[in-house]
Design a protein around this motif. Structure first.
Motif, PDB file in Angstrom:
ATOM      1  N   VAL A  45       0.865  -1.174   0.000  1.00 50.92           N
ATOM      2  CA  VAL A  45       0.000   0.000   0.000  1.00 50.92           C
ATOM      3  C   VAL A  45       0.901   1.223   0.000  1.00 50.92           C
ATOM      4  N   HIS A  46       0.678   2.116  -0.956  1.00 52.47           N
ATOM      5  CA  HIS A  46       1.433   3.366  -1.035  1.00 52.47           C
ATOM      6  C   HIS A  46       0.466   4.530  -0.845  1.00 52.47           C
ATOM      7  N   SER A  47       0.714   5.318   0.159  1.00 53.43           N
ATOM      8  CA  SER A  47      -0.020   6.568   0.355  1.00 53.43           C
ATOM      9  C   SER A  47       0.858   7.662  -0.225  1.00 53.43           C
ATOM     10  N   VAL A  48       0.327   8.405  -1.199  1.00 51.30           N
ATOM     11  CA  VAL A  48       1.129   9.428  -1.882  1.00 51.30           C
ATOM     12  C   VAL A  48       0.396  10.760  -1.918  1.00 51.30           C
ATOM     13  N   VAL A  49       1.159  11.813  -2.018  1.00 55.27           N
ATOM     14  CA  VAL A  49       0.623  13.129  -2.338  1.00 55.27           C
ATOM     15  C   VAL A  49       0.982  13.354  -3.800  1.00 55.27           C
ATOM     16  N   GLU A  50      -0.038  13.490  -4.637  1.00 56.26           N
ATOM     17  CA  GLU A  50       0.197  13.733  -6.055  1.00 56.26           C
ATOM     18  C   GLU A  50       0.201  15.234  -6.309  1.00 56.26           C
ATOM     19  N   ARG A  51       1.157  15.670  -7.053  1.00 59.72           N
ATOM     20  CA  ARG A  51       1.178  17.049  -7.543  1.00 59.72           C
ATOM     21  C   ARG A  51       0.754  16.969  -9.001  1.00 59.72           C
ATOM     22  N   VAL A  52      -0.379  17.586  -9.300  1.00 59.57           N
ATOM     23  CA  VAL A  52      -0.984  17.475 -10.623  1.00 59.57           C
ATOM     24  C   VAL A  52      -1.019  18.846 -11.270  1.00 59.57           C
ATOM     25  N   GLU A  53      -0.466  18.940 -12.476  1.00 60.32           N
ATOM     26  CA  GLU A  53      -0.513  20.196 -13.214  1.00 60.32           C
ATOM     27  C   GLU A  53      -1.831  20.265 -13.971  1.00 60.32           C
TER      28      GLU A  53
END
Length: 151
Positions: free
Chosen positions: A90-98
């Motif tokens: 399980v990967h919890s990530v913060v996505e930076r989306v342009e």
């Protein structure tokens, strides 16, 4: 339903490799490469921020294909927190989306959970659940939730 042939999403065979292939495919707008990251299972699930729960490869493929009709998705994972067992990760990530707005590109923040299972084809994505994030969460160092807070 005809499914695209499963080809290796990664060379190294780790959850990190599959995650990297997933985000690379998003940025390239390559639906076949993106779907090769998913498990070949009717029970896979995807939730986009503010969207419905998508069950199965057909629904997931259709949603991403519709997104790609408007261009690629420039999303990159940061602040990856990993929990791994023998056959799941399980990967919890913060996505930076342009995102492109009328006055130019802006960065949005999305908090996502990616779940991987080790299959006969290697590590594959079985769930992607994304929610709107905040700039504060993206800027904050990784930390535990405040005491007494469960969610």
């Amino acid at each position: 339903m005809t499914r695209p042939s499963l080809r290796a999403a990664t060379l190294g065979g780790s959850p990190d490799d599959t995650e990297s292939a997933f985000y690379d495919a998003l940025q390239a707008g390559d639906i076949d490469r993106l779907m090769a990251c998913w498990a070949d299972d009717d029970e896979i699930v995807c939730v986009h921020p503010g969207g419905p729960r998508l069950l199965g490869p057909g629904a997931i493929r259709s949603a991403f294909a519709a997104m790609f009709e408007h261009g690629t998705l420039r999303a990159r994972p940061t602040q990856v927190h990993r929990v791994q067992a023998l056959a799941s990760a399980v990967h919890s990530v913060v996505e930076r989306v342009e995102v492109m707005l009328p006055d130019g590109p802006r960065e949005a923040v999305v908090q996502a959970t990616n779940v991987y299972h080790k299959t006969a084809q290697g590590w594959r994505l079985v769930a992607h659940h994304a929610s709107p994030g905040t700039v504060q969460a993206a800027a904050a160092p990784e930390s535990a939730p405040p005491a007494g807070r469960l969610h």
